[in-house]
Design a protein around this motif. Structure first.
Motif, short mmCIF file in Angstrom:
data_model
loop_
_atom_site.label_atom_id
_atom_site.label_comp_id
_atom_site.label_asym_id
_atom_site.label_seq_id
_atom_site.Cartn_x
_atom_site.Cartn_y
_atom_site.Cartn_z
N LEU A 566 0.83 -1.20 0.00
CA LEU A 566 0.00 0.00 0.00
C LEU A 566 0.87 1.26 0.00
O LEU A 566 0.77 2.10 0.89
CB LEU A 566 -0.96 0.00 1.19
N LEU A 570 2.13 -0.05 4.76
CA LEU A 570 1.77 -1.22 5.54
C LEU A 570 2.88 -2.26 5.42
O LEU A 570 3.29 -2.63 4.32
CB LEU A 570 0.45 -1.81 5.03
N GLN A 612 -0.75 1.48 7.86
CA GLN A 612 -2.01 2.09 7.48
C GLN A 612 -2.68 1.29 6.38
O GLN A 612 -2.07 0.96 5.37
CB GLN A 612 -1.78 3.52 6.97
N LEU A 613 -3.97 0.98 6.59
CA LEU A 613 -4.77 0.40 5.53
C LEU A 613 -5.30 1.48 4.61
O LEU A 613 -5.43 1.27 3.40
CB LEU A 613 -5.92 -0.41 6.12
N THR A 614 -5.63 2.64 5.19
CA THR A 614 -5.98 3.85 4.43
C THR A 614 -5.34 5.02 5.15
O THR A 614 -4.70 4.86 6.20
CB THR A 614 -7.50 4.05 4.34
N TRP A 617 -6.97 4.84 8.60
CA TRP A 617 -7.16 3.57 9.29
C TRP A 617 -5.79 2.97 9.61
O TRP A 617 -5.04 2.60 8.72
CB TRP A 617 -7.97 2.62 8.42
N GLN A 618 -5.47 2.88 10.92
CA GLN A 618 -4.20 2.34 11.38
C GLN A 618 -4.43 0.93 11.94
O GLN A 618 -5.49 0.65 12.51
CB GLN A 618 -3.60 3.21 12.49
N THR A 660 -6.22 -1.35 16.51
CA THR A 660 -6.54 -0.60 15.31
C THR A 660 -7.30 0.66 15.69
O THR A 660 -7.95 0.72 16.74
CB THR A 660 -7.39 -1.46 14.34
N TYR A 662 -9.42 4.27 13.75
CA TYR A 662 -9.94 4.92 12.53
C TYR A 662 -10.34 6.34 12.87
O TYR A 662 -11.01 6.58 13.88
CB TYR A 662 -11.14 4.15 11.98
#
Length: 756
Positions: A566, A570, A612-614, A617-618, A660, A662
């Motif tokens: 990503l 990530l 980070q997924l986005t 979003w951690q 996680t 957000y």
């Protein structure tokens, strides 16, 4: 000392402190046009820092990015610890799988941070900025930038006793910014937490940083147990952003706690007692306190460090670090042991025996490390080298106390009164005597001189070889006094030798954002490595600390892969490993003597993801599966005969952790969970577990939650909920299974964060 209760005592409100954090730096550079010359536009960009993910270790011995380092390394950054409201090292280590807590022998609680990692005891492998940190203390994270967990045999990294890896704590140091960050928290059990991080630029190249901490309050779910601590960590730096940088920093921590001896395991799943009435009885109240008004724990810790760095040029940096540190642990704890029905079937008449344990320990360390990092080419191949010389003196003094009646050197010491506690209704005001000093002690020192070198040779863009070796000379001396046949008998022990530790690895990069590696390493553990207490060489002794024994050797092989996904936000890691530790003391039933034959083997697989997924979003997660075995490992006792040990205590097959968060505008929601499978207490083969008290710690999982709201750029409000579903579970069990410490019940902490 006055008894303090969560129900009957209100902790004084604390004065607020201020603190600072380092924000992410964004660097942009634009091109100039010179008159009459058209230059192409040049743009230099720097990726935004990912809050949970670190790309490189702060350890200068690890010269490569984490992506290309052929071993398992997890970096737990302060941003995630702040979201979780973590205050202690043990709370921080919940973010990595494969680590479990420990308690001590019957009735006694191990002091300080005591844990197992990948099947081996690791509390003596805790470091601060690469220097071993001694002492039976519970460490706070208020002055840490990050916690680095390095797994696998690491003798070449840190020297003796690194069977399963080490923990490296990275201190906060001054930077050229003016920032202040403060936290003020209040929670259940009347807990107050305040921290401060203040950074001030003093001149063009100098800065001052001050970190402060104050924590006080009772313990959730426990009567009479409380904790109080404060810490001060000043630091000053000169020559920042120049070729020569000087850092002078220290840390001072004081703790005044009421220690917790836990509760009896009667009525819990797995409890067993030969008395049928006791065996069928119910649990005690989890809030019951079996201690006495004289129980206390006072810990002092001081550390002074001078670090100098000099860049000779862009390819060569020299460093020198000097440290003096000391810690004192003064503690009296009431432990609980055997249950007694007293000939009655009425539970109101049942009691539990009590003991009084003293920890009177002093630790001191003096260290100097000189090192260099260099980049150079040989035959057209790029090398990145780290080398150094380490000199160290480590001392530990333990004084002994007793409660039994005895005559020592002609002086009669009466028995210390230790009345039992009522099993279901203990009285904290029972008069228990304090143990007396016997005059026995163990005073040990280990001096070490070590030379190490690591090199990464880049064969091309895809292949690299990594290797290192450490030559170490150690000398351990023990001066002691023991009580033998009513007399104080002096003794001494001496052990010295040379240790060679090494590591090697090959890294293949199929793509720039990924690597596949195979590594092989060892570590050496000579007698006296853990407690500086050597004992006389004897064929009848089961101790691994005997003079004359060969060092235990651990060999570790690991196959793994790492990927940055990503857009490198990530990190995904996967590793399979085998660790074997040999030369452990075992019993030879044919020759009726002890000798070095035992071996411990750990096979495991570990998966990790962090980043980070986005953009909003951690995530940080890990799962570890391992199988532990003891091979050719036997012990002997006059009552039980020869016992063959097959497993390793407190080493669960499966552990997992997740955190996680957000962000939705000014609102951030987060949470996590951790899972620990069964942990064996009974590890002897051929035993009927139904007749053993608490043969295992049952598996458990715990969930936490967090919500934060930013009022403005200066104020952030955060609520942390711990053990969200109020799960009752055993966090740790003592070696006999008689006493347990339960995990924290549902609790909460509300924190105000101030930044300016």
């Amino acid at each position: 000392m006055t008894i303090r209760s969560r129900k009957h005592h209100h902790v004084n409100h604390l004065a607020a402190l201020v603190a600072a954090t380092l924000p992410a730096l964004a660097v942009a550079q634009t091109a100039d046009s010179e008159k009459g010359v058209d230059l192409p536009e040049m743009v230099v960009t720097s990726k935004a820092e990912v809050p949970y993910k670190a790309d490189k270790s702060a350890n200068t011995k690890l010269t490569q990015p984490l992506l290309d380092t052929p071993k398992t390394v997890q970096v737990i950054k302060k941003e995630m610890l702040r979201e979780q409201g973590a205050g202690s090292l043990m709370e921080a280590l919940r973010n990595t799988p494969g680590i479990t807590l420990q308690l001590g022998e019957n009735g006694n609680t191990s002091a300080g941070d005591t844990f197992m990692m990948r099947g081996f005891s690791t509390q003596q492998s805790t470091f601060v900025d690469g220097v071993r940190d001694l002492g039976a203390v519970s460490r706070d994270v208020f002055n840490l930038d990050q916690v680095e967990v390095v797994k696998g045999a690491a003798g070449s990294d840190i020297g003796r006793g690194a069977s399963s890896g080490y923990i490296n704590l990275i201190s906060k140091l001054p930077t050229l910014t003016d920032e202040t960050f403060a936290t003020l928290g209040y929670g259940t059990a009347d807990k107050s937490n305040l921290t401060a991080d203040i950074n001030r630029q003093l001149g063009d190249n100098s800065a001052l940083r001050l970190n402060l901490m104050r924590r006080a309050g009772d313990v959730d779910g426990r009567d009479y147990v409380d904790n109080s601590s404060y810490g001060v960590a000043p630091a000053i730096a000169f020559g920042l952003d120049t070729a020569t940088r000087v850092y002078l920093y220290s840390q001072h921590v004081r703790q005044d706690n009421t220690p917790d001896g836990g509760i009896p395991t009667i009525g819990m799943s797995g409890f067993y007692n030969a008395n049928a009435a006791l065996n069928a009885a119910g649990k005690v109240d989890t809030e019951n306190y079996y201690g006495a008004k004289g129980d206390y724990e006072r810990i002092d810790g001081d550390m002074f460090t001078l670090k100098v760095e000099h860049d000779v040029n862009d390819a060569l940096t020299l460093r020198n670090l000097s440290r003096w540190g000391r810690s004192n642990n003064d503690r009296i704890l009431t432990g609980i042991n055997a249950l007694n029905a007293n000939g009655s079937t009425n539970p109101a008449n049942w009691t539990v025996s009590r003991s009084r344990q003293v920890v009177d320990q002093e630790n001191q360390i003096l260290a100097n490390q000189s090192s260099l990092n260099a980049q150079f080419d040989t035959f057209g191949l790029r090398n990145e080298l780290a080398a150094g010389l380490e000199l160290m003196s480590e001392k530990q003094l333990n004084r002994s106390y007793a409660t039994a009646a005895q005559t020592i050197d002609g002086v009669a010491y009466p028995a210390v009164p230790l009345p039992p506690a009522n099993l279901y209704d203990p009285n904290a005001h029972d008069a228990l005597g304090d143990p007396y000093k016997t005059g026995a002690y163990t005073d040990g020192e280990t001096k070490t001189a070590a030379l190490y070198v690591f090199d990464t040779l880049h064969l091309n863009e895809q292949w690299a070889l990594n290797g290192g070796v450490r030559f170490e000379h150690f000398r351990t001396e023990t001066d002691s006094v023991a009580i033998t046949s009513g007399a104080r008998v002096p003794g001494s022990g001496y052990e010295s030798g040379d240790l060679t530790s090494w590591n090697t690895g090959v890294v293949f990069k199929p793509l720039p954002n990924g690597s596949i590696y195979l590594s092989y390493a060892n570590s050496m553990t000579p007698p006296g490595s853990n407690n500086f207490a050597l004992v006389a060489d004897s064929a009848t002794s089961s101790s691994n600390e005997q003079v004359g024994l060969d060092p235990q050797e651990t060999r570790h092989i690991e196959l793994g892969t790492k990927w940055d996904l990503l857009d490198e936000r990530l990190a995904l890691t996967l590793a399979a490993y085998r660790t074997e530790n040999e030369n452990q003391v075992s019993y030879d039933s044919f020759a009726a003597r002890y000798f070095q034959e035992g071996k411990t083997r750990v096979d495991g697989v570990e998966l990790g993801v962090v980043g980070q997924l986005t953009n909003f979003w951690q995530v940080s997660a890990g799962v570890a599966h391992m199988k532990t075995k003891q091979l050719d490992q036997a012990s002997f006792s006059a009552t039980n005969g020869v016992s063959n040990n097959t497993g390793v205590r407190w080493s669960p097959d499966l552990t997992a952790t997740l955190w996680t968060s957000y962000t939705l505008g000014d609102l951030t929601l987060g949470g996590g969970a951790r899972y620990v499978s069964e942990q064996d207490r009974v590890i002897v083969s051929g035993v009927d577990l139904s007749t053993q008290n608490m043969p295992v710690i049952p598996s458990y999982w715990v969930a936490d939650a967090m919500a934060a709201y930013r009022l403005n750029k200066n104020v952030n409000l955060r609520l942390n909920l711990y053990n969200l579903f109020d799960k009752e579970y055993i966090e740790s069990l003592n070696n006999s299974g008689a006493r347990a410490r339960l995990g924290t019940p549902r609790s909460a902490m509300f924190t105000t964060e101030l930044s300016f």
